[in-house]
Write a protein that holds these residues in place. Structure first.
Motif: not given
Lengths: 247, 311
Positions: A88-99
């Protein structure tokens, strides 16, 4: 004197057929074809090495011997279905607005990716797969993999056939609520615009800074036949709800 | 075993003969097999390409029914497997004729769309009449576009070796040029082969017993030189890695190359066997010759001895 020389000649002839000579001749007889073969092959290799080097890139384009190997090594290739053992291609991403950090699951080509609902138009849980080739569109609607991933900010483009998955798309009206549900997030949109455009016009599938969803299908105005026109329903994102991803 | 006479000269001439023979075989193969439609049409028949095209079109029209709303049967019922195969073969013949001869007419895929057009038109007309849809410009445009798209699909599928596309591309003038070179190469290598063979005969004219050996060596070496790469290509299934995976194209191309390789390998094996036969023949000739020479020498020796004892 004459008789002696005849005898001598016969002896010499006999010596010529002695065992060492015979072996040498037999060797010559057997090895000559191999010697010629080696000379011919070497000459051909020398003569053809340069043209072969020039031709090789072209033959590699037509006959891709290493394709199988490359396919199995590649984690994600465009328009290629998932291998059975692919992770599975799982990745953590960060929301630019809410961090805030969210988990995203990136689909392989042809994977079941999301479902669309627009209750007012009678579209309930329309399945969306990754990719928009003909075979993918026979299963349901297709997420155009040249647009942004669902969950990212930008133009998410989804296509479907007008006589199957997007049969009821023309029923959408401005202000209708559309939900797009994936395994990692649920997005809520409101229909903001409905457009009919020519198939060669790429305006509505281009990337955008706006956080929108574009659903489009063939537009033949309730008639039969292959249309040159497409109907696009453009929706603005109003809510983004992230889910916990279970591996 | 008798000695081989004029060994260095014959060795050199044999090498030259083998090289020119390989050149002749390759250029003759290109001229009379690659540039002729027979092998291609045979591959199409063997691989049942008509059926493959039909299946591909059925799959396409099943998908095409989704945006058009027209059932796939409306399209597929108007298709005929044998006719599709015949058209694919005709396309190859016409394309090859043009690619090898610039004076020939440019190839165009010939297909009679009458039954397909009628089928589509009848279905849409019936549907429109039943649902009260006006036959206006929009109706006509949709009908025309549907017919045009289905024609395009069939035409694309019939060009199984993409030769029709090549004929339209910039490759065509190059192929015209190469086909001219190949005719020249056949003449040159053929003449060189005959010349070297004649020189070998003249050089060894006093020892005709050796000639089968050299001929056998020539045939064996030329056969093995071609067999090595062809058997290697067959063993690794090189042509199966053809990059275009459209079923009708892939199957035609790989089937064609398989057939070509098989033909080449069979032919070269026969050549190799003939070469071996020539060499065995030489051994037999030499054995008999040596025996007869020995007998003659022994007879003469006995005669001399007897004559001496009488005296």
């Amino acid at each position: 004197m004459k008789r002696t020389s005849a005898k001598h000649n016969a002896e010499v002839r006999h010596q010529k057929h002695s065992s060492s000579n015979k072996v040498l001749r037999a060797f010559t007889f057997v090895l000559t074809p191999f010697l010629i073969l080696v000379i011919v092959l070497s000459s051909l290799v020398l003569a053809l090495s340069k043209p072969y080097a020039q031709l090789k890139p072209y033959t590699n384009l037509v006959f891709d011997v290493s394709a199988k190997e490359a396919e199995s090594k590649s984690v994600r290739t465009l328009n290629k279905y998932r291998d059975d053992d692919a992770p599975l291609q799982i990745k953590e991403i960060q929301d630019d607005e809410t961090n805030e950090t969210h988990t995203m699951v990136y689909p392989y080509y042809g994977d079941y990716y999301a479902s669309i609902t627009c209750e007012n138009a009678g579209m309930n849980n329309i399945k969306v797969y990754s990719g928009t080739t003909e075979d993918v569109l026979t299963w349901g609607a297709g997420w155009y993999n040249g647009s942004v991933y669902i969950g990212h900010v930008g133009n998410v483009v989804i296509a479907g056939h007008n006589h199957t998955s997007f049969y009821r798309l023309p029923n959408c009206k401005i202000g209708d609520i559309v939900t797009l549900d994936t395994s990692y997030c649920k997005l809520t949109y409101i229909v903001s615009d409905i457009e009919v455009f020519h198939e060669t016009d790429l305006t509505y599938i281009r990337p955008s800074d706006r956080d929108i969803l574009t659903m489009y299908t063939c537009w033949n105005n309730g008639r039969l036949g292959m249309s040159e026109y497409r109907l696009a329903v453009i929706c603005d994102c109003v809510e983004r709800e992230w889910k916990e991803v279970k591996e | 075993m008798k000695r081989l006479y004029h060994y260095p000269l014959m060795l050199l001439l044999t090498v030259l003969e083998v090289l020119s023979l390989i050149g002749f075989e390759c250029s003759y193969f290109a001229q009379n097999v690659l540039f002729k439609p027979d092998i291609y049409t045979a591959a199409i028949s063997d691989e049942k390409i008509g059926q493959v095209i039909y299946d591909d079109l059925c799959e396409y029209f099943t998908q095409f029914s989704m945006p058009t709303g027209i059932p796939a049967e409306v399209f597929t019922d108007a298709l005929d497997v044998n006719y599709l195969e015949q058209c694919a073969k005709n396309t190859i013949s016409d394309s090859l004729a043009y690619l090898t001869n610039p004076n020939a007419t440019k190839p165009k895929i010939q297909y009679d769309f009458t039954s397909l057009d009628n089928s589509i038109t009848t279905y849409i007309e019936t549907y429109s009449d039943e649902n009260g849809i006006e036959r206006d410009d929009e109706y006509q445009k949709l009908l025309d576009n549907t017919i045009k798209t289905s024609h395009e699909q069939i035409i694309t599928k019939l060009d199984v070796l993409l030769l029709c596309q090549f004929a339209d591309s910039s490759l065509a003038p190059k192929l015209h040029q190469y086909s001219g070179y190949i005719n020249f190469a056949v003449l040159c290598t053929g003449a060189a082969s005959i010349f070297f063979l004649l020189v070998m005969i003249i050089a060894d004219i006093k020892h005709p017993r050796d000639l089968p050996y050299w001929v056998g060596t020539i045939l064996m070496c030329s056969a093995v030189t071609i067999l090595i790469p062809t058997i290697y290509l067959k063993k690794i299934n090189y042509f199966d890695s053809f990059i275009i995976r459209n079923m009708h194209i892939y199957q035609t191309v790989t089937g064609l190359f398989r057939r070509l390789l098989d033909n080449v390998i069979n032919f070269q094996f026969i050549t190799l066997l003939i070469g071996c036969c020539f060499i065995i023949l030489t051994i037999i000739i030499h054995l008999f010759y040596v025996r007869s020479v020995r007998k003659k020498a022994a007879a003469r020796y006995d005669y001399d001895e007897n004559e001496e004892s009488y005296n």
